[in-house]
Enzyme design. Sequence first.
Site, PDB file in Angstrom:
ATOM      1  N   ASP A  53     -23.734  56.961 -18.059  1.00 43.80           N
ATOM      2  CA  ASP A  53     -24.113  58.170 -17.349  1.00 43.80           C
ATOM      3  C   ASP A  53     -23.025  59.055 -17.172  1.00 43.80           C
ATOM      4  O   ASP A  53     -21.943  58.765 -16.456  1.00 43.80           O
ATOM      5  CB  ASP A  53     -24.875  57.699 -15.849  1.00 43.80           C
ATOM      6  CG  ASP A  53     -25.466  58.753 -15.302  1.00 43.80           C
ATOM      7  OD1 ASP A  53     -25.524  59.875 -15.638  1.00 43.80           O
ATOM      8  OD2 ASP A  53     -26.443  58.340 -14.341  1.00 43.80           O
ATOM      9  N   ASP A  54     -23.106  60.381 -17.647  1.00 48.62           N
ATOM     10  CA  ASP A  54     -21.922  61.563 -17.369  1.00 48.62           C
ATOM     11  C   ASP A  54     -20.578  61.018 -17.895  1.00 48.62           C
ATOM     12  O   ASP A  54     -19.513  61.308 -17.586  1.00 48.62           O
ATOM     13  CB  ASP A  54     -21.829  61.779 -15.985  1.00 48.62           C
ATOM     14  CG  ASP A  54     -23.037  62.485 -15.245  1.00 48.62           C
ATOM     15  OD1 ASP A  54     -23.943  62.622 -15.879  1.00 48.62           O
ATOM     16  OD2 ASP A  54     -22.891  62.740 -14.021  1.00 48.62           O
ATOM     17  N   CYS A  86     -29.113  64.510 -16.768  1.00 49.12           N
ATOM     18  CA  CYS A  86     -29.582  62.960 -16.652  1.00 49.12           C
ATOM     19  C   CYS A  86     -30.841  63.131 -17.068  1.00 49.12           C
ATOM     20  O   CYS A  86     -31.278  62.197 -18.327  1.00 49.12           O
ATOM     21  CB  CYS A  86     -29.167  62.355 -15.810  1.00 49.12           C
ATOM     22  SG  CYS A  86     -27.573  62.442 -15.314  1.00 49.12           S
ATOM     23  N   ASP A 322     -25.346  59.846 -21.824  1.00 46.68           N
ATOM     24  CA  ASP A 322     -26.482  60.807 -21.772  1.00 46.68           C
ATOM     25  C   ASP A 322     -26.395  62.315 -21.632  1.00 46.68           C
ATOM     26  O   ASP A 322     -27.196  63.182 -22.111  1.00 46.68           O
ATOM     27  CB  ASP A 322     -27.640  60.489 -20.598  1.00 46.68           C
ATOM     28  CG  ASP A 322     -26.749  60.353 -19.271  1.00 46.68           C
ATOM     29  OD1 ASP A 322     -25.469  60.765 -19.401  1.00 46.68           O
ATOM     30  OD2 ASP A 322     -27.392  60.610 -18.378  1.00 46.68           O
TER      31      ASP A 322
END
Length: 501
Positions: A53-54, A86, A322
């Site tokens: 994530d990120d 996201c 993502d």
Amino acid sequence: MIRHRRLAAVLCLIAAVGLGGCSLQDDGPSGDAKNGRATKAPKKPNIVFVLTDDLSWNLVAHMPQVLQMQRDGLTLGNFIVADSLCCTSRATIFTGRYPHNTGVRTNFPPLGGYEVFKRNGGEQASFAPSLQKSGYRTALLGKYMNGYQPDDTGGGTKPYVPPGWSEWYVSGNGYPEYDYNLNENGRLVHYGARPQDYLTDVLAGKGVDFIKRSRGSAQPFFMEIATFAPHGPFVPAPRHAGQFAGLRAPRSPSFNEPDIRDKPSWLRSHPKLRRPGIGRIDAGFRDRVRMVQSVDEMVGRIRTTLKELGIDRETYVVFGSDNGFHMGEHRLAGGKMTAFDTDVRVPFVFTGPDVPAGRTAGQIAQNTDLAPTFQEIAGVRPPAETDGRSLVPLLRGGTPPDWRETALIEHVKPAPSPQDPDRQDSAPGAPTTYNALRTHDMLYVEYADGEREYYDRAHDPHELTNIAGSLPEQRRRHLSDLLYALTHCTGAKCADAGRSR
């Protein structure tokens, strides 16, 4: 029968000498069948997908296990997400459809989030039900969609597990890495603040356990571990908290960009970063590097387990993110959602059967391509509504002659939401709604307010000089028409439009 086979063998020998070979065929049962063992079809490959994530490209240099994956497999050097946000990205990953077709345009209602994804049929359109139907044991661990809550019953009597998933270990707010709930196959389990409750480590343990249990099954398996790391608030595992003490955020040419008068109005208002702000960026970058150490260890544990079980040669391992993340570039303190390279170009690395080692593919890939890739590996025909294309030809070292030349990026600026953990989505300095085209050598952006950006990435890879105002009218019209075609495409028409540039 024996005399006939001996005669056939003699004739075959004569043919081999005179003609260079022959083939003996026997309509009787196979050797295995004669010995009482039925011949089995080859088992389909397993797939392990680690989705972070990120996680931006500048973190990979600090991840030795991912670097080893690059040496052992294929890196997609131009993997572009369709929206650097996201929930929209995850909806696209699950379905293979652009945001304008998933209907998930933001992280939270009314334009996005888990509720919108579910209401629009995203769970049924996901690759998971098709893989499960084709014989795969499937598991999702970690993060699902923004707005999902593990205690949601979906109208039933116990926590809901979406269709297509054989096993489910999913949280809602796992960003702090402690004090969270997991929906564990329909049972709510709470984890506290002990070191062993650190979420990334819990997911790693459950992932290794799933692999070990799946090894004894006749079914192939698909497992997605979706970490909340390294998303804010940037909480590393205790064992990593003191590492990288002197590390600073990378100072690329776009860091604290000196002149932004050519930028669109949403960005022109940003003042230069001062020492305190730069100090916070450096501290945040250090914690992000610390945070991905547990992710990297997870990757190592998974690959080691596969090797120890003797199934590494029949298992694809995929590592990716993502969306990206900027920290100081173009005077932006920390976040995503722009069309700049920091946000839309993300790491994706594949290892597994027939994947060439130590190779980087330069073709433009998108997150629309993941669902059809997983489906082709599983022997499933992707639905006609799929906007992306399977990456399998690239994974086998090929170069498809009709591959896309242009990636689509589309972003809707949402209204403020109390559910947004960062308060970033609708911040005053966030970009306004836009659509964009990204090729190997240019970035073109059209904002809803009529402003434009164009960067010649061949000569300006850090996207410093916006030359949209000097574009010839014919070129500008062509780009605008192509952008319209891509933002209105569905299925095969997206592939057709993407071949233009």
